[in-house]
Scaffold this motif. Structure first.
Motif: not given
Length: 629
Positions: A55-60, A248-268
């Protein structure tokens, strides 16, 4: 002195024989660090920071966030840790430093009480979702349930629709229907509102108690009590799991998340910097507020946890490790959240902004809905809500221990110390009873009211007054000498400057920003009535009002012929202020010879008679010689 500091500060070395047998200490410093990480890293790191970031500028937003961490977060964290560790007292006992300001400690207790009540309700709802995830099909997947309305439209087509339409086009049709709707209500939202909460239409309409939620609340309080049954001795062992497994859970969910279609758009969407927003004062205000709230400053928990450290523990090192870990967790959680939300937006063919949310809306509506799109969705749901439970419990342990420690230290009798478990059970029972209204149909309204008012600007005021008391009333030179005596080295120059000038200025900025940016609370389309907002302000002021009330009481009870004399006496440090153990009261805290004569304690066998420090008077040596004879 140097060897003492080493022994106390480095984990893994032989334990010092100065353990406070009356209060107890951490089993080792790893337990303290893990407990403090569990306390600071809570639900806000998962459901608030990622939303504020995009909401406040992403990486900024990272720029003002880390600037506020360096100039405000870490210095305040170090100040509270060193404060509690030096005195070996909880949030009430430390105010022997200047008895007139003891109301600050009572204010911290009030804040911790409010947070502890509603925080455990959030944990109990996570417990409920965790239990409901133990099924082959998540109950918020489809719209064919008794609690659903005609406006409901799911991301996944129901089995009924699948039998009536071609299996290969049913999902596309369902998505098209979702996009074309002017007002989409997801099955997860209706499950949350109409089934879990069965929410009423007004904050004053309590309705009935939601029995499943009440049962989970009892479980939650029982788990907290069980983990604190022996105080820091038991909770220090539990945190080896509760503070580490969420990663541990965050890492499991992160690995699963970045393998999904559209995940890169969400991270961008989460990280793409909008540098023009750095010039917006609101962005800096949000960054400062998030740092301040996330680290748990002014709750009393940091002082309490540090009070169980050994006197020479290197809390300077600990404050940096814990603060950076907390903020890094917030950033990491953003990747986990937005990779899944990006996948959901890709499936719905809508912008990420339309599925992004924060607070309970993210934890119990948006993210659970996204999980229904994944294969083996109940497994991911179980992991997600188990992570929320552990994150919440880590904070709740410290909130309850803060209240219990303050009560036990204040009463201070041998009976109350021996029966600390009874105090813990009593506080847990009272907390459970006070949380019952939050399990009614209007409970969510009251929960959000407490979250927005009970622990908002009052924390800022408490922290600001604490800085003023320690740095200007007690005196910065005195405090710097205390820290040097405890750690073996003085506070770095940067922290001296921050404590005296920069951090109080930033805290004042947060307070002004909070007042200027104030907007009456709403929940979706519901606008809170004026009387409920008045109650919210009363809750906020109830912690702050403790400060002037106790100050006036202390002044009125202090000796002196004039108000100025009484004020001066009330501000003066109590004779018992200083290290709790006699062997640490060296230098200016060393007892005078006459006091030694009156309060002479029998020597233990093989006790070290060496007196450290050049300030000990000659008569002290005479007294020790007489003791030997």
């Amino acid at each position: 002195m140097e060897s003492n500091v080493k022994n106390g500060a480095v984990p893994g070395e032989p334990a010092k024989k100065d353990e406070n047998s009356r209060r107890g200490n951490w089993g080792n410093q790893i337990e303290f660090v893990l407990t403090s990480v569990g306390y600071a890293v809570g639900l806000g790191n998962v459901w608030r920071f990622p939303y504020l970031c995009y909401r406040n500028g992403g990486g900024a937003f990272m720029l003002p966030y880390f600037i506020m961490l360096v100039f405000c977060g870490i210095p305040l964290f170090f100040l509270e840790l060193s404060f509690g560790q030096f005195a070996s007292q909880g949030c009430l006992g430390v105010w022997k430093i200047s008895p007139m300001f003891k109301g600050v400690g009572y204010g911290m207790m009030v804040v911790s009480t409010y947070i502890g009540i509603y925080y455990n309700v959030v944990i109990c709802i996570a417990f409920y979702y965790f239990f409901m995830s133990m099924t082959k099909l998540l109950p918020w997947t489809y719209c064919n349930n008794p609690w659903n309305t005609p406006d409901c439209s799911g991301v996944v087509s129901s089995p009924l629709n699948a039998t009536l339409a071609n299996a290969t086009t049913s999902l596309v049709a369902g998505v098209t229907e979702v996009v074309n709707r002017t007002k989409r209500t997801s099955p997860s939202e209706e499950y949350w509102k109409h089934y879990v909460l069965n929410i009423s239409d007004d904050i004053g309409n309590f309705g009935e108690v939601r029995m499943p939620i009440l049962g989970c609340l009892a479980i939650s309080w029982f788990v907290v009590f069980l983990c604190l049954i022996r105080g820091v001795k038991s909770s220090g062992k539990v945190v080896y799991f509760t503070a580490t497994f969420p990663y541990v859970v965050l890492t499991i969910l992160f690995i699963r998340g970045i393998t999904l279609d559209g995940a890169i758009n969400g991270i961008k969407y989460y990280l793409t910097p909008q540098w023009q927003k750095v010039l917006d004062a609101k962005v800096w205000g949000d960054a400062a507020s998030q740092i301040f709230y996330s680290l748990g400053c002014a709750w009393g928990g940091l002082i309490t946890m540090a009070s169980y450290n050994k006197f020479h523990n290197n809390c300077f090192r600990d404050s940096i490790i814990i603060s950076i870990t907390n903020c890094a967790t917030s950033v990491y959680a953003g990747f986990v959240i937005f990779s899944i939300l990006g996948f959901m937006a890709h499936n719905l063919n809508v912008p990420v902004s339309e599925v992004a949310d924060h607070g309970p809306g993210l934890a119990f509506v948006a993210y659970p809905e996204a999980l229904t799109l994944l294969p083996i969705s109940p497994l991911w749901s179980l992991l997600f809500f188990f992570m929320l439970i552990l994150l919440g419990l880590g904070t709740q342990f410290c909130l309850l221990e803060t209240l219990v420690t303050a009560i036990v230290d204040e009463i201070g009798t041998d009976w109350i110390i021996r029966n600390k478990t009874v105090v813990t059970l009593s506080v847990a029972i009272v907390g459970f009873l006070l949380g019952v209204p939050l399990t009614t149909q209007a409970g969510i309204y009251w929960l959000l009211l407490m979250d927005n008012y009970a622990a908002s600007f009052s924390l800022v005021i408490i922290s600001c007054i604490m800085c003023i008391c320690v740095m200007y009333v007690y005196g910065h030179r005195n405090y710097f000498k205390d820290v040097e005596m405890m750690l073996g080295f003085p506070p770095p120059l940067f922290f001296k400057v921050c404590w005296r000038f920069i951090s109080p200025v930033i805290i004042s900025f947060i307070l002004i920003f909070t007042v200027i940016q104030y907007k009456p609370i709403t929940y979706n389309d519901y606008v809170y009535p004026g009387w409920s907002l008045a109650i919210g302000f009363c809750m906020a002021m109830s912690s702050v009002i403790c400060i002037p009330i106790y100050a006036l009481y202390k002044i009125s009870r202090s000796p002196g012929a004039t108000f100025r004399e009484r004020l001066k006496h009330a501000c003066r440090a109590h004779p018992k202020w200083g290290p709790a153990l006699q062997e640490h009261r060296t230098g200016r805290y060393a007892p005078m010879a006459s006091e030694d004569t009156v309060e002479a304690r029998p020597l233990k066998e093989k006790e070290d008679l060496t007196i450290q420090g050049s300030n000990v008077c000659a008569r002290g040596w005479v007294v020790n010689l007489l003791r030997i004879i």
